[in-house]
Design an enzyme around this catalytic site. Sequence first.
Site, mmCIF file in Angstrom:
data_model
loop_
_atom_site.group_PDB
_atom_site.id
_atom_site.type_symbol
_atom_site.label_atom_id
_atom_site.label_comp_id
_atom_site.label_asym_id
_atom_site.label_seq_id
_atom_site.Cartn_x
_atom_site.Cartn_y
_atom_site.Cartn_z
ATOM 1 N N LYS A 43 0.812 -1.180 0.000
ATOM 2 C CA LYS A 43 0.000 0.000 0.000
ATOM 3 C C LYS A 43 0.866 1.258 0.000
ATOM 4 C CE LYS A 43 -3.328 -2.350 2.977
ATOM 5 N NZ LYS A 43 -3.804 -2.430 4.374
ATOM 6 N N ASP A 100 7.439 2.914 -2.841
ATOM 7 C CA ASP A 100 7.642 4.003 -1.901
ATOM 8 C C ASP A 100 9.114 4.155 -1.526
ATOM 9 O OD1 ASP A 100 7.719 1.618 -0.482
ATOM 10 O OD2 ASP A 100 6.209 2.189 1.000
ATOM 11 N N ASP A 103 14.881 -0.232 0.370
ATOM 12 C CA ASP A 103 15.625 -0.398 1.612
ATOM 13 C C ASP A 103 16.686 -1.481 1.380
ATOM 14 O OD1 ASP A 103 16.374 -0.493 4.275
ATOM 15 O OD2 ASP A 103 14.512 -1.317 5.006
ATOM 16 N N ASP A 159 3.945 3.555 6.370
ATOM 17 C CA ASP A 159 3.266 3.313 7.646
ATOM 18 C C ASP A 159 4.202 2.737 8.702
ATOM 19 O OD1 ASP A 159 3.558 0.673 6.484
ATOM 20 O OD2 ASP A 159 2.128 -0.008 8.004
ATOM 21 N N ARG A 165 0.101 6.704 7.327
ATOM 22 C CA ARG A 165 0.141 6.789 5.851
ATOM 23 C C ARG A 165 -0.409 8.124 5.354
ATOM 24 N NH1 ARG A 165 1.391 1.713 3.858
ATOM 25 N NH2 ARG A 165 0.483 -0.074 4.916
HETATM 26 P P1 5GP Z 1 13.057 -3.672 0.982
HETATM 27 O O1 5GP Z 1 12.509 -4.931 0.396
HETATM 28 O O2 5GP Z 1 13.767 -2.804 -0.013
HETATM 29 O O3 5GP Z 1 13.895 -3.941 2.200
HETATM 30 O O4 5GP Z 1 11.857 -2.877 1.584
HETATM 31 C C1 5GP Z 1 10.851 -2.372 0.850
HETATM 32 C C2 5GP Z 1 9.634 -2.176 1.709
HETATM 33 O O5 5GP Z 1 9.946 -2.129 3.104
HETATM 34 C C3 5GP Z 1 8.987 -0.874 1.403
HETATM 35 O O6 5GP Z 1 8.059 -0.990 0.370
HETATM 36 C C4 5GP Z 1 8.324 -0.518 2.710
HETATM 37 O O7 5GP Z 1 7.066 -1.124 2.792
HETATM 38 C C5 5GP Z 1 9.219 -1.142 3.749
HETATM 39 N N1 5GP Z 1 10.152 -0.163 4.328
HETATM 40 C C6 5GP Z 1 11.491 -0.102 4.182
HETATM 41 N N2 5GP Z 1 12.011 0.936 4.847
HETATM 42 C C7 5GP Z 1 10.961 1.566 5.420
HETATM 43 C C8 5GP Z 1 10.844 2.735 6.245
HETATM 44 O O8 5GP Z 1 11.798 3.440 6.578
HETATM 45 N N3 5GP Z 1 9.584 3.062 6.632
HETATM 46 C C9 5GP Z 1 8.486 2.346 6.280
HETATM 47 N N4 5GP Z 1 7.311 2.765 6.725
HETATM 48 N N5 5GP Z 1 8.563 1.247 5.511
HETATM 49 C C10 5GP Z 1 9.784 0.860 5.093
#
Ligand code: 5GP
Length: 180
Positions: A43, A100, A103, A159, A165
């Site tokens: 979302k 969004d 990470d 979120d 959000r």
């Molecule tokens: P990744 O797979 O790149 O580690 O993470 C992607 C997802 O992790 C993003 O779409 C998000 O939902 C969540 N995420 C990663 N870092 C953050 C953060 O700092 N804040 C929030 N709210 N979600 C995060």
Amino acid sequence: MSDVQMGRELLGETAIRDKVAQLGRQISADYRGQELLVVGVLKGAVIFAADLVRQITVPVYLDFIAVSSYGKATRTSGVVRILKDLEESIAGVHVLLVEDIADTGLTLHYLRENLLARGPRSLKLCALLDKPDCRRVEVPLDYVGFQIPDQFVVGYGLDFDGRFRNLPAVHLLSREAEKK
Ligand code: 5GP
């Protein structure tokens, strides 16, 4: 009631609006004369995607995909699962995947491989936020709004446990909240 608090503002409404407009101009120029399917990742990217498509001047189709997310934890499980798939085939289509935040990169890496296997005409990746220090797998990001440090952020679609959000700006989460 939860005692989780949002921390200080990291990116204000004006900075976000200007950046989204800039990304929209760049994307419009890059896809000039073509049609584009924007795929938002639910979302978290829904607000960014909604604002971004209104800044794109080439014909845009819009779809969404949902993947498993963190839930209450602020660290990635490393496991990605599709909870809601696209409505139509993307074979032969120019696709822009809109997320969004990048990470660890695991979500975008997984989605990129998954979507590429469906034979799009092209696939580019766009993330509003990028935490380069957290990367566990390399993903080619074609469009990035802001690079931010390794801190958990909320707002503008992002979120914590389903909350925040709707904040119009991006905020840090307070240290107390992150430890929970
Ligand atoms: P990744 O797979 O790149 O580690 O993470 C992607 C997802 O992790 C993003 O779409 C998000 O939902 C969540 N995420 C990663 N870092 C953050 C953060 O700092 N804040 C929030 N709210 N979600 C995060």
